[in-house]
Design a protein around this motif. Sequence first.
Motif, PDB file in Angstrom:
ATOM      1  N   THR A  21       0.890  -1.104  -0.044  1.00 44.23           N
ATOM      2  CA  THR A  21      -0.010  -0.182  -0.124  1.00 44.23           C
ATOM      3  C   THR A  21       0.777   1.165  -0.202  1.00 44.23           C
ATOM      4  O   THR A  21       1.617   1.416   0.781  1.00 44.23           O
ATOM      5  N   ILE A  22       0.541   2.062  -0.999  1.00 48.38           N
ATOM      6  CA  ILE A  22       1.582   3.324  -1.197  1.00 48.38           C
ATOM      7  C   ILE A  22       0.587   4.487  -1.022  1.00 48.38           C
ATOM      8  O   ILE A  22      -0.607   4.566  -1.867  1.00 48.38           O
ATOM      9  N   SER A  23       1.085   5.336  -0.222  1.00 46.44           N
ATOM     10  CA  SER A  23       0.261   6.633  -0.070  1.00 46.44           C
ATOM     11  C   SER A  23       1.239   7.795  -0.044  1.00 46.44           C
ATOM     12  O   SER A  23       2.347   7.812   0.344  1.00 46.44           O
ATOM     13  N   GLY A  24       0.868   9.041  -0.495  1.00 49.29           N
ATOM     14  CA  GLY A  24       1.550  10.215  -0.493  1.00 49.29           C
ATOM     15  C   GLY A  24       2.253  10.438  -1.728  1.00 49.29           C
ATOM     16  O   GLY A  24       1.601  10.567  -2.756  1.00 49.29           O
ATOM     17  N   GLU A  25       3.321  10.731  -1.930  1.00 52.58           N
ATOM     18  CA  GLU A  25       4.181  11.285  -2.925  1.00 52.58           C
ATOM     19  C   GLU A  25       5.437  10.318  -3.484  1.00 52.58           C
ATOM     20  O   GLU A  25       6.392  10.042  -2.446  1.00 52.58           O
ATOM     21  N   LEU A  26       5.388   9.694  -4.427  1.00 49.44           N
ATOM     22  CA  LEU A  26       6.375   8.742  -4.777  1.00 49.44           C
ATOM     23  C   LEU A  26       7.271   9.444  -6.257  1.00 49.44           C
ATOM     24  O   LEU A  26       6.744   9.564  -7.056  1.00 49.44           O
ATOM     25  N   LEU A  51      -0.903  -4.079  -5.608  1.00 53.02           N
ATOM     26  CA  LEU A  51      -0.566  -2.648  -5.285  1.00 53.02           C
ATOM     27  C   LEU A  51      -1.561  -1.808  -5.077  1.00 53.02           C
ATOM     28  O   LEU A  51      -2.182  -1.454  -6.361  1.00 53.02           O
ATOM     29  N   ASP A  52      -1.642  -1.407  -3.909  1.00 52.98           N
ATOM     30  CA  ASP A  52      -2.658  -0.456  -3.463  1.00 52.98           C
ATOM     31  C   ASP A  52      -2.200   1.083  -3.677  1.00 52.98           C
ATOM     32  O   ASP A  52      -1.366   1.129  -2.820  1.00 52.98           O
ATOM     33  N   MET A  53      -2.654   1.550  -4.676  1.00 55.19           N
ATOM     34  CA  MET A  53      -2.141   3.208  -5.042  1.00 55.19           C
ATOM     35  C   MET A  53      -3.312   3.988  -4.555  1.00 55.19           C
ATOM     36  O   MET A  53      -3.043   5.127  -5.073  1.00 55.19           O
ATOM     37  N   ASP A  54      -4.212   3.546  -4.135  1.00 50.73           N
ATOM     38  CA  ASP A  54      -5.213   4.609  -3.943  1.00 50.73           C
ATOM     39  C   ASP A  54      -5.039   5.807  -3.020  1.00 50.73           C
ATOM     40  O   ASP A  54      -5.657   6.812  -3.336  1.00 50.73           O
ATOM     41  N   GLY A  55      -4.110   5.700  -2.204  1.00 54.68           N
ATOM     42  CA  GLY A  55      -3.792   7.095  -1.435  1.00 54.68           C
ATOM     43  C   GLY A  55      -2.748   7.705  -1.979  1.00 54.68           C
ATOM     44  O   GLY A  55      -2.192   8.617  -1.541  1.00 54.68           O
ATOM     45  N   LEU A  56      -2.079   7.163  -3.226  1.00 56.17           N
ATOM     46  CA  LEU A  56      -1.044   7.997  -3.906  1.00 56.17           C
ATOM     47  C   LEU A  56      -1.510   9.084  -4.430  1.00 56.17           C
ATOM     48  O   LEU A  56      -2.518   9.459  -5.345  1.00 56.17           O
ATOM     49  N   GLU A  57      -0.757  10.317  -4.178  1.00 60.20           N
ATOM     50  CA  GLU A  57      -1.023  11.756  -4.599  1.00 60.20           C
ATOM     51  C   GLU A  57      -0.552  12.226  -5.619  1.00 60.20           C
ATOM     52  O   GLU A  57      -0.717  12.873  -6.402  1.00 60.20           O
ATOM     53  N   PHE A  58       1.031  11.780  -5.841  1.00 56.12           N
ATOM     54  CA  PHE A  58       1.790  12.204  -7.135  1.00 56.12           C
ATOM     55  C   PHE A  58       2.770  10.850  -7.169  1.00 56.12           C
ATOM     56  O   PHE A  58       3.014  10.288  -6.478  1.00 56.12           O
ATOM     57  N   ILE A  59       3.191  10.780  -8.599  1.00 55.93           N
ATOM     58  CA  ILE A  59       4.051   9.785  -8.950  1.00 55.93           C
ATOM     59  C   ILE A  59       4.812  10.539  -9.909  1.00 55.93           C
ATOM     60  O   ILE A  59       4.390  11.130 -10.924  1.00 55.93           O
ATOM     61  N   ASP A  60       6.176  10.436 -10.097  1.00 59.80           N
ATOM     62  CA  ASP A  60       7.077  10.755 -11.233  1.00 59.80           C
ATOM     63  C   ASP A  60       7.544   9.918 -11.856  1.00 59.80           C
ATOM     64  O   ASP A  60       7.327   8.556 -11.637  1.00 59.80           O
ATOM     65  N   SER A  61       8.265   9.933 -13.067  1.00 56.24           N
ATOM     66  CA  SER A  61       8.972   8.889 -13.719  1.00 56.24           C
ATOM     67  C   SER A  61       9.785   7.917 -12.871  1.00 56.24           C
ATOM     68  O   SER A  61       9.680   6.813 -13.325  1.00 56.24           O
ATOM     69  N   PRO A  62      10.642   8.462 -12.206  1.00 60.17           N
ATOM     70  CA  PRO A  62      11.370   7.254 -11.385  1.00 60.17           C
ATOM     71  C   PRO A  62      10.521   6.485 -10.492  1.00 60.17           C
ATOM     72  O   PRO A  62      10.650   5.025 -10.403  1.00 60.17           O
ATOM     73  N   GLY A  63       9.503   6.964 -10.083  1.00 62.20           N
ATOM     74  CA  GLY A  63       8.253   6.134  -9.159  1.00 62.20           C
ATOM     75  C   GLY A  63       7.740   5.142  -9.908  1.00 62.20           C
ATOM     76  O   GLY A  63       7.378   3.930  -9.638  1.00 62.20           O
ATOM     77  N   MET A  64       7.260   5.597 -11.210  1.00 60.38           N
ATOM     78  CA  MET A  64       6.557   4.755 -12.320  1.00 60.38           C
ATOM     79  C   MET A  64       7.605   3.589 -12.539  1.00 60.38           C
ATOM     80  O   MET A  64       7.149   2.433 -12.849  1.00 60.38           O
ATOM     81  N   GLN A  65       8.946   4.018 -12.826  1.00 63.95           N
ATOM     82  CA  GLN A  65       9.663   2.894 -13.323  1.00 63.95           C
ATOM     83  C   GLN A  65       9.902   1.775 -12.260  1.00 63.95           C
ATOM     84  O   GLN A  65       9.954   0.594 -12.680  1.00 63.95           O
ATOM     85  N   GLU A  66       9.910   2.292 -10.857  1.00 61.83           N
ATOM     86  CA  GLU A  66       9.777   1.141  -9.935  1.00 61.83           C
ATOM     87  C   GLU A  66       8.442   0.269 -10.008  1.00 61.83           C
ATOM     88  O   GLU A  66       8.493  -0.950  -9.283  1.00 61.83           O
ATOM     89  N   ILE A  67       7.573   0.618 -10.625  1.00 58.31           N
ATOM     90  CA  ILE A  67       6.254  -0.159 -10.698  1.00 58.31           C
ATOM     91  C   ILE A  67       6.622  -1.124 -11.993  1.00 58.31           C
ATOM     92  O   ILE A  67       6.247  -2.171 -11.892  1.00 58.31           O
ATOM     93  N   ILE A  68       6.764  -0.326 -12.968  1.00 56.48           N
ATOM     94  CA  ILE A  68       6.709  -1.038 -14.314  1.00 56.48           C
ATOM     95  C   ILE A  68       7.826  -2.148 -14.334  1.00 56.48           C
ATOM     96  O   ILE A  68       7.516  -3.281 -15.101  1.00 56.48           O
TER      97      ILE A  68
END
Length: 83
Positions: A21-26, A51-68
Amino acid sequence: MSANHGLTIETAEAGGTYTITISGELDLAGAPALRRALAPAGRPEAERVFLDMDGLEFIDSPGMQEIILPARRALARAGSPRP
């Protein structure tokens, strides 16, 4: 649980399902924490990863890379995602 600059990551494992579960800014600063949280999900005993991203408020490209990237590796091993 891990907290890093407005990012909170919680993990749980039950019945072969690994939940993250991820919340806040990644962002770039939080990407390594997500990488560490995802590492156990790559083990064979983790049959499913949620992967629960319901509380995720912001994600940038390095954060997306860690998911993809882990998702791509899992697909290569399994052949296709399971619902």
